[in-house]
Structure formats: C-alpha cells, structure tokens
Design an enzyme around this catalytic site. Structure first.
Site, short mmCIF file in Angstrom:
data_model
loop_
_atom_site.label_atom_id
_atom_site.label_comp_id
_atom_site.label_asym_id
_atom_site.label_seq_id
_atom_site.Cartn_x
_atom_site.Cartn_y
_atom_site.Cartn_z
CG ASP A 99 5.10 -3.56 -7.82
OD1 ASP A 99 5.75 -3.80 -8.85
OD2 ASP A 99 5.63 -3.24 -6.73
CB SER B 42 -1.80 6.59 -4.62
OG SER B 42 -0.42 6.83 -4.53
#
Ligand code: AR6
Length: 175
Positions: A34, A122
């Site tokens: 991110d 994840s």
C-alpha cells in the site's frame, strides 16, 4: 479463462491495466505494498481515495471488498484497492480472503481491464501464512469467471515466488 502468471518483482513496476492494492479499510494509505503504491503512484491516488471516503465509503471499505481509483503515475490505468482480513489462528477467515480476489477481478472486469497484477493480500503485515495465502489466491483466481485475460501474481521475494510456483504446479499438473 484467466491465465495465471507468476513473476518475482515489485508490483509498482508492472505494466498492466490494473494493479491490486492490499489496502486497509481507511483507504488512506499504510505500509507494505500500500505504501509503495501510493509513493510511486503519487497524490492522485490518495485524492481519489479521499473522494471515495467522502461518498460511497464513508465508513471505509469493508474487508473482502474492492474498489478502483486512478493509478496516478504508475504504469497502469487503475489501482483496485481491496482489504484483506487480519490472520487469526483461532478463526477461519479464508472466505473473506478469497472474496478479495473475486471482488478485485469483478471490478477489473467491469472496468474492462484485461491484465491485472496482484500482490499476496494479507500475507505481510496482516500475518497470513504464505502457503495458505497462495493456495487461497490461486484456487480463487483459477475458479473465477470473467474476461480478464491475465492475472499476474507479483511476488516480492524468492520464498513467496517458490511457494506460488509449487502451489500452482500442484493445481495444474502438466499435460
Ligand atoms: N510489490 C509486490 N509485493 C509487495 C511489495 C511490492 N512493492 N511490497 C510488499 N509486498 P502487505 P497485508 C508484499 O503487508 O498483509 C498496509 O499497511 C509483501 O512481502 O503489504 O495485506 C495496509 O495499509 C507481502 O507478501 O499487506 C494495511 O494496513 C504482500 O505484499 C496492511 O498493510 C502483502 O503484504 C495490509 O497488510
């Protein structure tokens, strides 16, 4: 049929129609992939994310869902942000993780994206074991419908790449 490819590298360098981001519900940035996407893509991505927070996703993007923004200066047209579950050894959240891949592909399909690069959602800060994350990612994408021609998993290190190679090999034996 979506063709699955594996490359070792940095997702921010992929020349694809859409890059998937392992975001968090706030959509306002973070670390890991991110952070790298926002750094390389520039402020236009964050500006789009803020607009989404001010409109459709006032309470944030729920886990397992996906939404698209511009890709800013990345060599892609769109970033598709998805929110993976935080790994819990005492609870099976696999369905939510599978949903990230399905929803990202659905959004890609709606946009008309033909090539999509995925990180291992994840499997970093959110703690999902790599072999299980690879199994869920690959089986979900292999079973998805839609017009995306290539789903490219971009593996950041050798261990992730080798894990994906062996899980993919077990899914699709040669011949
Ligand atoms: N290219 C490809 N893969 C990468 C890159 C890159 N540039 N950088 C890291 N990875 P993570 P998560 C790999 O932690 O577990 C953020 O703060 C990394 O090695 O990025 O879903 C968000 O804002 C790992 O295999 O995502 C959320 O708060 C995989 O990408 C939270 O982290 C995913 O690691 C999400 O955590």
């Amino acid at each position: 049929m979506t063709r699955i490819t594996l490359v070792r590298g940095d997702i921010t360098e992929q020349q694809v129609d859409a890059v998937v981001n392992a975001a968090n519900s706030s959509l306002l940035g973070g670390g890991g992939v991110d952070g790298a996407i926002h750094r390389r893509g520039g402020p236009e991505i964050l500006a789009d994310c803020r607009r989404l927070r001010a409109s459709r996703y006032g309470r944030g993007l729920p886990t397992g869902r996906a939404v698209a923004t511009t890709a800013g200066r990345l060599p892609a047209r769109w970033v598709i942000h998805t929110v993976g579950p935080v790994y819990r050894p005492d609870e099976d959240l696999s369905e939510l993780l599978a949903s990230c891949y399905r929803e990202s592909l659905r959004v890609a399909d709606e946009l008309g994206a033909r090539t999509v690069a995925f990180p291992v959602v994840s499997a970093g800060i959110y703690g999902w074991p790599m072999d299980d994350a690879a199994r869920i990612a690959l089986t979900t994408v292999a079973g998805a419908a839609g017009a995306v021609a290539e789903a490219r998993f971009v593996l950041f290190d050798e261990e992730a790449f080798e894990t994906f190679r062996s899980v993919l090999g077990a899914l699709a034996p040669e011949g």
